[in-house]
Design a protein around this motif. Sequence first.
Motif, PDB file in Angstrom:
ATOM      1  N   VAL A   1      66.656  74.036  66.674  1.00 14.46           N
ATOM      2  CA  VAL A   1      66.075  72.736  66.377  1.00 14.46           C
ATOM      3  C   VAL A   1      64.994  72.949  65.333  1.00 14.46           C
ATOM      4  CG1 VAL A   1      64.277  72.856  68.167  1.00 14.46           C
ATOM      5  CG2 VAL A   1      65.111  70.619  67.412  1.00 14.46           C
ATOM      6  N   ALA A   2      64.696  71.905  64.576  1.00 11.31           N
ATOM      7  CA  ALA A   2      63.676  71.997  63.524  1.00 11.31           C
ATOM      8  C   ALA A   2      62.317  72.328  64.129  1.00 11.31           C
ATOM      9  CB  ALA A   2      63.611  70.695  62.739  1.00 11.31           C
ATOM     10  N   ASP A   3      61.523  73.081  63.369  1.00  7.87           N
ATOM     11  CA  ASP A   3      60.199  73.478  63.865  1.00  7.87           C
ATOM     12  C   ASP A   3      59.062  72.774  63.147  1.00  7.87           C
ATOM     13  OD1 ASP A   3      60.189  74.664  61.389  1.00  7.87           O
ATOM     14  OD2 ASP A   3      60.004  76.718  62.118  1.00  7.87           O
ATOM     15  N   GLY A   4      59.373  71.871  62.225  1.00  9.85           N
ATOM     16  CA  GLY A   4      58.334  71.125  61.537  1.00  9.85           C
ATOM     17  C   GLY A   4      57.805  71.788  60.282  1.00  9.85           C
ATOM     18  N   THR A   5      58.280  72.985  59.971  1.00  6.89           N
ATOM     19  CA  THR A   5      57.814  73.693  58.767  1.00  6.89           C
ATOM     20  C   THR A   5      58.918  73.828  57.720  1.00  6.89           C
ATOM     21  OG1 THR A   5      58.407  75.896  59.622  1.00  6.89           O
ATOM     22  CG2 THR A   5      56.225  75.024  60.213  1.00  6.89           C
ATOM     23  N   GLY A   6      60.031  73.191  57.953  1.00  8.27           N
ATOM     24  CA  GLY A   6      61.170  73.333  57.043  1.00  8.27           C
ATOM     25  C   GLY A   6      62.195  74.321  57.557  1.00  8.27           C
ATOM     26  N   GLY A   7      61.848  75.017  58.655  1.00  9.65           N
ATOM     27  CA  GLY A   7      62.773  75.965  59.258  1.00  9.65           C
ATOM     28  C   GLY A   7      63.209  75.508  60.635  1.00  9.65           C
ATOM     29  N   HIS A   8      63.729  76.439  61.433  1.00  7.85           N
ATOM     30  CA  HIS A   8      64.232  76.132  62.766  1.00  7.85           C
ATOM     31  C   HIS A   8      63.757  77.179  63.761  1.00  7.85           C
ATOM     32  CE1 HIS A   8      66.997  73.905  60.127  1.00  7.85           C
ATOM     33  NE2 HIS A   8      67.165  73.087  61.152  1.00  7.85           N
ATOM     34  N   VAL A   9      63.737  76.777  65.013  1.00 13.31           N
ATOM     35  CA  VAL A   9      63.463  77.702  66.105  1.00 13.31           C
ATOM     36  C   VAL A   9      64.746  77.806  66.933  1.00 13.31           C
ATOM     37  CG1 VAL A   9      62.509  75.839  67.549  1.00 13.31           C
ATOM     38  CG2 VAL A   9      61.969  78.229  68.062  1.00 13.31           C
ATOM     39  N   PHE A  10      65.097  79.003  67.329  1.00 12.29           N
ATOM     40  CA  PHE A  10      66.375  79.273  67.974  1.00 12.29           C
ATOM     41  C   PHE A  10      66.182  79.586  69.453  1.00 12.29           C
ATOM     42  CE2 PHE A  10      66.799  79.990  63.517  1.00 12.29           C
ATOM     43  CZ  PHE A  10      68.066  79.569  63.187  1.00 12.29           C
ATOM     44  N   ALA A  11      67.226  79.351  70.231  1.00 10.47           N
ATOM     45  CA  ALA A  11      67.157  79.595  71.673  1.00 10.47           C
ATOM     46  C   ALA A  11      68.504  80.088  72.188  1.00 10.47           C
ATOM     47  CB  ALA A  11      66.739  78.331  72.414  1.00 10.47           C
ATOM     48  N   GLU A  12      68.431  80.920  73.236  1.00  9.18           N
ATOM     49  CA  GLU A  12      69.652  81.447  73.851  1.00  9.18           C
ATOM     50  C   GLU A  12      70.096  80.585  75.025  1.00  9.18           C
ATOM     51  OE1 GLU A  12      69.147  85.523  74.896  1.00  9.18           O
ATOM     52  OE2 GLU A  12      68.541  86.132  72.875  1.00  9.18           O
TER      53      GLU A  12
ATOM     54  N   PHE B   1      69.715  76.742  77.367  1.00 11.24           N
ATOM     55  CA  PHE B   1      69.457  75.322  77.220  1.00 11.24           C
ATOM     56  C   PHE B   1      68.018  74.990  77.600  1.00 11.24           C
ATOM     57  CE2 PHE B   1      69.638  70.882  78.802  1.00 11.24           C
ATOM     58  CZ  PHE B   1      70.031  70.273  77.624  1.00 11.24           C
ATOM     59  N   GLU B   2      67.462  75.686  78.601  1.00 18.52           N
ATOM     60  CA  GLU B   2      66.082  75.451  79.011  1.00 18.52           C
ATOM     61  C   GLU B   2      65.117  75.766  77.864  1.00 18.52           C
ATOM     62  OE1 GLU B   2      68.319  77.107  80.720  1.00 18.52           O
ATOM     63  OE2 GLU B   2      68.663  75.638  82.335  1.00 18.52           O
ATOM     64  N   GLN B   3      65.333  76.908  77.208  1.00 20.79           N
ATOM     65  CA  GLN B   3      64.488  77.242  76.053  1.00 20.79           C
ATOM     66  C   GLN B   3      64.629  76.182  74.969  1.00 20.79           C
ATOM     67  OE1 GLN B   3      66.085  81.072  75.047  1.00 20.79           O
ATOM     68  NE2 GLN B   3      64.564  82.210  76.276  1.00 20.79           N
ATOM     69  N   HIS B   4      65.830  75.760  74.773  1.00 25.86           N
ATOM     70  CA  HIS B   4      66.096  74.757  73.738  1.00 25.86           C
ATOM     71  C   HIS B   4      65.376  73.450  74.056  1.00 25.86           C
ATOM     72  CE1 HIS B   4      68.114  72.512  70.634  1.00 25.86           C
ATOM     73  NE2 HIS B   4      68.747  71.729  71.514  1.00 25.86           N
ATOM     74  N   GLN B   5      65.359  73.037  75.323  1.00 24.04           N
ATOM     75  CA  GLN B   5      64.689  71.793  75.701  1.00 24.04           C
ATOM     76  C   GLN B   5      63.195  71.864  75.409  1.00 24.04           C
ATOM     77  OE1 GLN B   5      67.176  69.619  75.792  1.00 24.04           O
ATOM     78  NE2 GLN B   5      66.297  68.601  77.593  1.00 24.04           N
ATOM     79  N   ARG B   6      62.586  73.020  75.685  1.00 22.12           N
ATOM     80  CA  ARG B   6      61.162  73.169  75.376  1.00 22.12           C
ATOM     81  C   ARG B   6      60.923  73.090  73.867  1.00 22.12           C
ATOM     82  NH1 ARG B   6      61.588  77.013  79.657  1.00 22.12           N
ATOM     83  NH2 ARG B   6      61.812  78.744  78.179  1.00 22.12           N
TER      84      ARG B   6
END
Length: 393
Positions: free
Chosen positions: A346-357, A359-364
């Motif tokens: 998901v987007a991180d607000g800086t033009g990049g993305h944050v990744f998750a392995e 679904f719980e991490q992704h929701q946060r």
Amino acid sequence: MSEIENENGPASPAVDNADIRVHPKSPREAIQPEPAPPPPARSRHVRNPIVIFINFLLTVAVLGVIAAGGLLYWGKLQFDSEGPLKEEKTVIISSGSGLDSIASILTYQGVIEDDLVFKAGVWIYKNARKLKAGEYAFPAGASMRQVMDALVEGKAVYHAVTVPEGWTSAQVVERLKSDPTLVGELTEIPPEGALLPETYSFTRGTTREQILQQMISAQTKALAEIWERRADGLPVKSPEELVVLASIVEKETARADERPRVAGVFVNRLNRGMRLQSDPTILYGLYGGEAWKVDRSAIKRSELDAKNPYNTYQIDGLPPGPIGNPGRAAMEAVASPSRTRDLYFVADGTGGHVFAETFEQHQRNVAKWRQVERDARRKQEEEAGDGDKPAAN
């Protein structure tokens, strides 16, 4: 006659005084020189008309050779000397122009002064049929030889058209049509994913169709090379499927360092039988080649739920075709994706993305992104409100 003896040798015949005639000269005659003997009689062969004519021809030939040599020397000096241009000038030579036409154009434009010398020089150097059409920028003081060399070598002015990565074929065609240097019409839009986005150089007079065909050839070549070097175990079974997935990767991130990791997420999801759930596929399914004129953040729930063959929230696997024309880097990312366990980003607000392995991490991560969005909207509203307030005195 009697002989006269002398003491110095044998006697010589006596000369009879009666035979000697003495003619005394006057003082004036004595100081005058003796007349020269007459010239010998000319041979009758020298006076022959044929000989005279041959001599005339030889004389004319020698004079002609001398004159021609002098003319050539003068012409060479003119051909190699500095030209009349005071500053650089661009001249367009139309396709199909002959030597006479080219010489007239150059003279009219002030590039050369003597078109006869220019044409003669081109003929002497056997370049009359080697002059190329195009747009030429001649430097100040360019000699006729330099002008000829530029036309022979085709050193024309080059223009460029840039096609951004991820553009649809409709967008590419629209850009080519708007370029004022290209000529010709485009009547068809190529299939999505058939073009390689890059910067293409061309000379004036190049047709839009030629650039389009160049882009198709470049994509065919690049795809063949990338497919040959692909990693094992990919969930894409053909070069065409690789282009489809690469077009999605292209639309999900603009950062080159993220492409392999984003590609890795989609590869992991496909290998696990998970849906891709990519927002750009929804837009393309709804709007086709005009999709990217729509704000991505404005996707409505009704659009998300609408049935279309490209909606990867609703279909399994890949959509039926590319959603744009991916660049080389996106295709290489799919061919060699990052080896991670990531399944979400998901987007991180800086033009990049944050990744998750998980679904719980992704929701946060999504919650953090929503907060970034709220903060951004609040700031915009505050700035808009400040703009409506009267200025302080």
